[in-house]
Scaffold this active site. Structure first.
Site, mmCIF file in Angstrom:
data_model
loop_
_atom_site.group_PDB
_atom_site.id
_atom_site.type_symbol
_atom_site.label_atom_id
_atom_site.label_comp_id
_atom_site.label_asym_id
_atom_site.label_seq_id
_atom_site.Cartn_x
_atom_site.Cartn_y
_atom_site.Cartn_z
ATOM 1 N N ASP A 240 0.833 -1.205 0.000
ATOM 2 C CA ASP A 240 0.000 0.000 0.000
ATOM 3 C C ASP A 240 0.870 1.258 0.000
ATOM 4 O OD1 ASP A 240 -2.687 1.263 0.553
ATOM 5 O OD2 ASP A 240 -1.580 1.995 2.287
ATOM 6 N N GLU A 309 1.406 -0.508 -5.089
ATOM 7 C CA GLU A 309 0.436 0.543 -5.452
ATOM 8 C C GLU A 309 1.269 1.734 -5.916
ATOM 9 O OE1 GLU A 309 -3.289 3.171 -3.751
ATOM 10 O OE2 GLU A 309 -1.582 2.786 -2.456
HETATM 11 C C1 GLC Z 1 -4.069 3.331 -0.428
HETATM 12 C C2 GLC Z 1 -5.352 2.532 -0.316
HETATM 13 C C3 GLC Z 1 -6.441 3.448 0.145
HETATM 14 C C4 GLC Z 1 -6.064 3.977 1.517
HETATM 15 C C5 GLC Z 1 -4.702 4.669 1.451
HETATM 16 C C6 GLC Z 1 -4.173 4.920 2.827
HETATM 17 O O1 GLC Z 1 -4.140 4.298 -1.405
HETATM 18 O O2 GLC Z 1 -5.636 1.924 -1.550
HETATM 19 O O3 GLC Z 1 -7.677 2.802 0.204
HETATM 20 O O4 GLC Z 1 -7.034 4.874 1.957
HETATM 21 O O5 GLC Z 1 -3.736 3.857 0.814
HETATM 22 O O6 GLC Z 1 -3.762 3.715 3.419
#
Ligand code: GLC
Length: 589
Positions: A240, A309
């Site tokens: 993440d 991500e």
């Molecule tokens: C990422 C996740 C999102 C979350 C953010 C903070 O972007 O996909 O859903 O709110 O991280 O952890």
């Protein structure tokens, strides 16, 4: 802030591995994986299915999805043909950001079940050749995590330096944030702590303080978390917000993002938009990726995949995420293709082509939907909802990529945002209403049938988000019986991706690159088998013709592998008729 060594020494890392390895090998046998995942390349050209566990299947009737619910739906997922499930966070959490605010990294939130339920899910999924991928949130914890509770207790606490504390800027004798950095979720990224007289940094919600990745103890703790879940049999991690781990140590202001009139743009929360050059994708991220990779590679006989991500600025930055020696991420998410948000042939062609040709021999990961963005109906051309879906799915599954999909895509679930502020659950929808309605719209319960609660909850209870009215027609049970349903389209494309050598891992070349209406490409396997794919991006009928001699393909006959409902089989490569948003996939003979 972040006083500890920037650029962690290799000596520390070797030590951390030495500490972790015996534990890993002791439990390897307990966590042996399905045979499919023993193939070290299982993830290449595979299909990864994202589940938002809160919304997939409720097994105990509390209106919230859970792990036993996911386990009960594994046969369905197997019939869809997926290789792995990415579970968004299921750890204990105050649920401010619905699990992305973690208070214990080595357990399961009781809302979702127990560790034993998790282990059973891994075992049952493995029997069906499905692997489990955990979401690893490394950038921040919950403010209720014991680490942060200790850290904020005093300036001298031994965990003070685990987070990003900073002295205020004093203006007219009053404390102000040290700089203009913004939280992704609106307003200053700095939160004042009156008790200790400092600010802490939070890239996301106030309740999600950022960890200090320059602190070796933080790294050691998180690599321990990684190995804990490997011991529980996971086949990978989705990392993440991985590009956000480090911030510029000078702590100086970001530049404002200017609009066409030369004035700063104002975001949905009313803030002057700032750049993220000092808070995103700093070079130190790559050191951490290599270290995470070393822990993942400690598993023997099992490939643990690292997925990132990665919202990045260019394909060049994307390529770097794989590491110079393939020693960082296996699959940084390519957000350039899936989140173009313009249904336009030329843009799609350019982005897909970049991913296929400019990341060297690495494996692209395409994704069109997730729990943070409106579903693929954002591309909708009313009344062509399903037709657009056919095109999106063809780009996703017939390209040379690993395909990542989101629960409900396969039945054409539509984004259903709340209509009243008082119904909003995602805090950014409350802060940003009405410009930013939050992410509830893409997180609604899975639509299994047209019965009470769409089959999501067993007792017809109040579900945590309402069931969208579309469940009456858009649901799994109905689509299983309709030969031309979206569900069957997905099943057929996934089956072709797995079974057809050209569509599985054949090289990809764009065709007819001047065509503004139809996106076409060739997939050609090592043994010369060739498949053409043509997607009409318009609501008008189109006709295409291919000359593949430059690609060394000499046949002109086509064997249809898949086509949108109602289309005729083409007579030859020289005359393929496509209806509005029509898709054709055929083997050249
Ligand atoms: C990422 C996740 C999102 C979350 C953010 C903070 O972007 O996909 O859903 O709110 O991280 O952890």
């Amino acid at each position: 802030m972040k006083a500890a060594a920037r650029g962690l020494s290799c000596a520390f890392f070797a030590l951390a591995l030495a500490v972790l390895s015996p534990a890993l090998s002791a439990q390897q046998s307990a966590a042996s994986t399905a045979s499919a995942h023993q193939n070290p390349n299982w993830w290449k050209n595979g299909v990864i299915y994202e589940i938002y566990p809160r919304s997939f299947q409720d097994s105990n009737g509390d209106g919230i999805g859970d792990l036993n619910g996911v386990t009960s739906r594994l046969d369905y997922l197997q019939s869809l043909g997926i290789d792995a499930i990415w579970l968004t966070p299921i750890y204990p959490s105050p649920q401010v950001d619905f699990g992305y605010d973690i208070s214990d990294y080595e357990n399961i939130d009781p809302q979702y079940g127990t560790l034993a339920d998790f282990d059973r899910l891994v075992t049952e999924a493995r029997k069906r050749n499905i692997g489990i991928i955990m979401d690893l949130v490394l950038n921040h914890t919950s403010d209720k995590h014991p680490w942060f509770v200790e850290s904020r207790s005093s300036r001298t606490n031994f965990r003070r330096d685990w987070y990003m504390w900073h002295d205020p800027k004093m203006v007219d004798g009053k404390p102000e944030p040290p700089n203009n950095w913004l939280s992704v979720f609106g307003h200053s990224a700095w939160q004042w702590d009156a008790k200790t007289g400092q600010y802490y940094y939070h890239r996301f919600y106030i309740q999600q303080p950022d960890l200090n990745w320059n602190n070796p103890e933080v790294r050691k703790a998180m690599y321990g978390v990684e190995s804990f879940w490997i011991q529980h049999g996971v086949v990978g991690f989705r990392l993440d917000a991985i590009t956000s781990l480090f911030e510029d140590p000078t702590d100086t202001d970001e530049n404002y993002v200017l609009g066409p009139d030369g004035k700063p743009l104002i975001n949905a929360y009313g803030d002057k938009e700032v750049d993220t050059l000092k808070t995103d994708n700093l070079p130190e991220v790559h050191d951490v990726l290599r270290e995470l990779r070393q822990v993942a590679d400690q598993t023997h006989g099992r490939k643990v995949v690292l997925i990132g991500e990665t919202y990045l600025r260019s394909v060049d930055d994307l390529r770097k995420m794989y590491g110079p020696h393939n020693d960082e991420l296996d699959l940084p998410m390519d957000m350039e293709v899936g989140f173009i948000n313009r249904f336009d042939t030329n843009t799609f062609r350019q982005r897909v082509n970049e991913a296929e040709t400019e990341i060297e021999d690495e494996q692209p990961l395409f994704v069109f939907d997730n729990h943070d963005n409106p579903r693929w109906d954002r591309y909708d051309h009313n009344p062509h909802h399903d037709d657009v879906g056919h095109v999106i799915a063809a780009v996703l599954f017939a390209s040379r990529d690993t395909a990542m999909m989101y629960y409900g895509d396969e039945i054409g679930m539509v984004t259903t945002p709340p209509t009243r502020k008082e119904d909003v659950k995602d805090p950014i929808g409350i802060t940003g209403w009405p410009k930013e309605k939050g992410r509830d719209g893409e997180r609604t319960p899975m639509q299994w049938n047209d019965g009470p609660d769409a089959g999501f909850s067993p007792r017809g209870v109040k579900t945590w988000l309402p069931i969208p009215p579309s469940y009456a027609n858009i649901n799994v049970a109905a689509e299983e019986h309709e030969p031309d349903s979206m569900l069957h389209w997905y099943q057929q494309l996934i089956a072709l991706k797995k079974s057809d050598p050209a569509l599985h891992d054949g090289a990809e070349t764009m065709l007819n690159t001047a065509d503004e209406h139809v996106l076409s490409w060739l997939r050609k396997s090592d043994n010369g088998e060739a498949v053409v794919v043509a997607c009409n991006f318009t609501d008008q009928p189109q006709s295409v013709s291919f000359d593949l001699s430059a690609q060394g393909v000499h046949g002109t006959h086509l064997k249809t592998l898949l086509k949108t409902p109602g289309a005729a089989d083409p007579a030859s490569l020289h005359s393929i008729q496509l209806g509005p948003f029509g898709v054709y996939v055929g083997r050249v003979q």
